[in-house]
Structure formats: structure tokens, C-alpha cells
Design a protein around this motif. Structure first.
Motif, PDB file in Angstrom:
ATOM      1  N   ILE A  37       0.870  -1.175   0.000  1.00 11.79           N
ATOM      2  CA  ILE A  37       0.000   0.000   0.000  1.00 11.79           C
ATOM      3  C   ILE A  37       0.907   1.226   0.000  1.00 11.79           C
ATOM      4  N   MET A  38       0.636   2.170  -0.889  1.00 17.12           N
ATOM      5  CA  MET A  38       1.441   3.388  -0.967  1.00 17.12           C
ATOM      6  C   MET A  38       0.584   4.612  -0.694  1.00 17.12           C
ATOM      7  N   SER A  47       7.504   4.689  -7.972  1.00 17.02           N
ATOM      8  CA  SER A  47       6.237   4.430  -8.671  1.00 17.02           C
ATOM      9  C   SER A  47       5.627   3.112  -8.211  1.00 17.02           C
ATOM     10  N   PRO A  48       4.309   2.991  -8.229  1.00 17.69           N
ATOM     11  CA  PRO A  48       3.653   1.731  -7.881  1.00 17.69           C
ATOM     12  C   PRO A  48       4.108   0.571  -8.760  1.00 17.69           C
ATOM     13  N   TYR A  60      -1.755  -1.045  -3.948  1.00 12.84           N
ATOM     14  CA  TYR A  60      -2.945  -0.308  -3.534  1.00 12.84           C
ATOM     15  C   TYR A  60      -2.583   1.140  -3.217  1.00 12.84           C
ATOM     16  N   THR A  61      -3.308   2.069  -3.806  1.00 17.55           N
ATOM     17  CA  THR A  61      -3.007   3.489  -3.604  1.00 17.55           C
ATOM     18  C   THR A  61      -4.238   4.334  -3.295  1.00 17.55           C
ATOM     19  N   ASP A  62      -5.429   3.798  -3.567  1.00 22.39           N
ATOM     20  CA  ASP A  62      -6.647   4.610  -3.463  1.00 22.39           C
ATOM     21  C   ASP A  62      -7.724   3.837  -2.714  1.00 22.39           C
ATOM     22  N   THR A  63      -8.212   4.395  -1.642  1.00 22.38           N
ATOM     23  CA  THR A  63      -9.255   3.740  -0.836  1.00 22.38           C
ATOM     24  C   THR A  63     -10.502   3.439  -1.659  1.00 22.38           C
ATOM     25  N   ASP A 104      -6.797   7.813   4.137  1.00 19.94           N
ATOM     26  CA  ASP A 104      -6.253   7.283   2.888  1.00 19.94           C
ATOM     27  C   ASP A 104      -6.215   5.756   2.990  1.00 19.94           C
ATOM     28  N   MET A 105      -5.759   5.103   1.947  1.00 17.12           N
ATOM     29  CA  MET A 105      -5.786   3.647   1.905  1.00 17.12           C
ATOM     30  C   MET A 105      -4.934   3.033   3.014  1.00 17.12           C
TER      31      MET A 105
END
Length: 404
Positions: A37-38, A47-48, A60-63, A104-105
């Protein structure tokens, strides 16, 4: 111990994020299943796609990026994890989680997981030492979060000091050792551990009292660590600002007499007693019902001895293993050995509170563990959580009849 484990790696926004790439790779090589998770800030450094390639798992970057309509992503990920590792942990993410903020996530998933949580901080040396950051880490430790101390050295900001993310190999080694100990040792399972912590307050009048500088942090760390090892824990606590350790039965007291009565009440049912509280040796002989008014000249308050809790326990103990603490400012070992014998203790933990980093209110300590069976072990300066873990290990070793 990480082979086959589901590990969520939370990467927050610091330059040390580049080390998280190596950490992901090494965990994967050891057979762990790693999902990353970033935070948004972490993506400014790495970068992911890098983590996806190294872990061969989605990043995972966005809830609100719900890829599977059958599942809520952050809950599913929180439940999937056996181990949750936060590395690097910035001051920002520590502050958010310590205060229950989930925006956030990463913070949302952290608050939702019941997995073992390991935290590897990384930040500027002055940020790491800031009271707000230390308080947040202490809060998280009271929740059961396990910290992997940052290293010392040259930092990206140009400073030299503590705050550098620990090396990936060391992080993995610490996790493997702790997870192994957790599974291998059933020593504390179902044992009743009685801990005392904090200061006492001896009343003069309705607005004044005598007390000392004890924060209760060492006793609370011992209680929380014993609970995490499977013990039933009763914590008799003087007045502190600390959060109640999860799973621990906390009995608040105020005076030395209160603590004496409460400890004696629960002593017979205890297997191990660790008396880490800083109890007043004296109290005002007279307590006033109304506030004392200023008068000309000096004020003399006659003091009388309080009852010696540790002495009473040493005289009363049968099968209990009794541990005392000795906070000294000179000749610490000599005074500690005398106390060990004179009060019929099984072990004593000695610390020189005049040394830097070992004071009552700090988050670190440096102690010497002595037992009447012959164990003498110096534990170097480290967090009180780590000291607590080592002290409990030494108690186990001593009870089993070993030497270290």
C-alpha cells in the motif's frame, strides 16, 4: 518465519521509500506473499509499478479504487494480512494512526487490521526526537504495535543522527525473531503477571501533594508485552497520562497506601510480580482538610514513612517470582545487589536515572538485570518496549533455571 506469510507493506512518503523496494524483494525471495500500500506522498519517490514488479502483486493506492465489487478492498486486505509492516513510517503516518485518523488507503487499512503490526520509522533526527512524535509512538506501542528502531548515521537531510530506516535485512531478521519467539514460547500462556507502574501522590491538602517524576512508561511497556505473550496481566497504576494497555486489567491507585493494599490484595493469585512503580518512601504525617494558607517565614511539613510494598511482598511470597526495580543515581549496581538480597527478591532491574536517555519520562532505557540465581545481564539503551521484551525473556530464562 516469513515463508508463506501474507505481509502487507505500507510505504509512506519519505526518501527511505527506496529501501522499501529492496525490502519487498527480499521478503518475496524468502517466500512471503507481499502486497504493498502506498500513500500519495510515497508515490512522489517511487512508482507503484516498481513494487508491482517486485512483489508480483497488485499495489494499492486509493481507498475508493474497488476492483472487485464483491469485496471492500481495504477490509479485504486488512483481513488477508498475517503481518502488517509499516516501512518507512513517517511522522505523518504515525500521528494519523495514533490519533485514529483514517483518510487514505494506508491509514484506513491499518486501523482495520488485526494482524501483527511492525513499524520501522524513518525521519529527520529532530523530528524523531520531537515530543509529539515520541508520544505518538508510545501510544502506538500501548496498542501493541512493535517498533523496529531506526539506525544512526548520515541522513538524506544532511544531518547525522538517529532516524535512518533500518536496513531491510535487519527488519526481516527482527520480524522473524519476534514471530519465532511468539510461536515457540508458551511460557507466559495462562500465567498471571502483576505489574506496578507510575508514581504515587501523597496528599498535603485538597490542592497539593508530593510525588516524583515517574511517567509509568516502563511498567506499562512490561504489562503490554506480558499480555502480548499470552499472560493474564493486572496493572496497578499510579496517576499517569498513559492510555490503558489493551487486554490488561488496570487498577488505578493514588497513594502509596492505596498501592500497598491493592497489590497485597492481588498478590496471592499472581505467578510473577514486577514492581516497576516509583512509590513514595515518605508521606505528610498530617493531611489538611482545607487549603493551607501562606504565612510569613518558612514552612515545615513533618513526614512519616510509608509501608514498604516490596519488603512486604518479599516476606509474604511463596511460589511467586518477585522482581523489583532500583532507580539509582550513583553506585547503582551496588545498591541494586543489596536490595535484591535485603528484600528477598528473585530478580532486580537496575537503572541509573542520571544517565542520558534513561530518565523517568523518556521513551528509552538502559538497565542491568540481576537474579539471585546468578544471571547478570546489561541491556543497552533502547526503547522501553524493547527493554520490556528482554526483561520478560530473562525472567523466563531464570525461572527455567538457565543462565544468560
Amino acid at each position: 518465519m516469513v515463508k508463506g506469510k501474507n505481509i502487507v507493506l505500507g510505504v509512506s512518503g519519505g526518501i527511505a521509500a527506496y529501501k522499501a523496494c529492496a525490502l519487498t524483494s527480499k521478503l518475496s525471495q524468502r517466500g512471503a506473499n507481499v502486497k504493498v500500500i502506498m500513500t500519495d506522498h510515497a508515490q512522489q519517490f517511487v512508482s507503484p509499478l516498481t513494487f508491482q514488479a517486485l512483489s508480483r502483486q497488485p499495489v494499492y493506492t486509493d481507498t475508493f479504487d474497488e476492483k472487485d465489487p464483491q469485496k471492500i478492498a481495504h477490509i479485504d486486505l486488512a483481513d488477508w494480512a498475517d503481518i502488517f509492516l509499516l516501512a518507512p513510517a513517517t511522522a505523518n503516518i504515525l500521528g494519523k494512526v495514533a490519533n485514529g485518523i483514517a483518510d487514505d488507503m494506508l491509514s484506513t487499512t491499518l486501523l482495520a487490521t488485526s494482524a501483527s503490526i511492525y513499524v520501522a520509522p524513518a525521519m529527520n533526527v529532530h523530528m524523531y526526537a520531537h515530543p509529539a512524535v515520541q508520544n505518538n509512538m508510545n501510544t502506538l506501542a500501548s496498542f501493541g504495535y512493535q517498533f523496529i528502531e531506526p539506525g544512526e548515521g548520515f541522513l538524506a537531510c544532511g544531518y547525522v543522527g538517529k532516524g535512518r530506516l533500518e536496513e531491510p535485512e535487519t527488519i526481516i531478521q527482527v520480524i522473524e525473531e519476534r514471530e519465532t519467539n511468539k510461536q515457540a514460547s508458551s511460557f507466559y500462556q495462562n500465567k498471571h503477571v502483576l505489574v506496578t507502574a507510575g508514581p504515587t501522590q501523597e496528599i498535603v491538602d485538597p490542592v497539593r501533594f508530593f510525588t516524583n517524576h515517574s511517567s509509568g512508561k516502563m511498567g506499562y511497556a512490561l504489562a503490554q508485552m506480558a499480555e502480548s505473550l499470552g499472560a493474564k496481566v493486572t496493572l496497578v497504576s499510579g496517576p499517569t497520562d498513559l492510555s490503558q494497555p489493551p487486554g490488561v486489567n488496570v487498577l488505578p491507585v493514588q497513594s502509596a497506601e492505596d498501592m500497598y493494599n491493592t497489590v497485597l490484595e492481588h498478590f496471592d493469585e499472581a505467578d510473577i510480580v514486577i514492581k516497576a512503580a516509583a512509590v513514595a518512601d515518605y508521606r505528610p504525617k498530617q493531611q489538611y482538610n482545607h487549603k493551607m494558607k501562606k504565612k510569613e517565614g518558612s514552612l515545615v511539613i513533618e513526614m512519616e514513612r510509608t509501608r514498604d510494598i516490596l519488603q512486604a511482598l518479599g516476606e509474604k511470597k511463596k511460589e511467586q517470582y518477585l522482581v523489583g526495580f532500583a532507580a539509582e543515581t550513583n553506585q547503582a549496581i551496588e545498591y541494586g545487589k543489596d536490595k535484591l538480597t535485603r528484600k528477598n527478591l528473585d530478580a532486580i532491574v537496575i537503572n541509573d536515572v542520571s544517565q542520558e536517555g534513561t530518565g523517568f519520562s523518556g521513551d528509552t532505557n538502559e538497565v542491568t538485570f540481576l537474579s539471585k540465581r546468578g544471571i547478570e545481564k546489561s541491556l543497552p539503551l533502547s526503547s522501553k518496549t524493547q527493554i520490556a521484551q528482554q526483561v520478560l525473556t530473562l525472567i523466563e530464562t531464570d525461572i527455567k533455571g538457565g543462565k544468560s
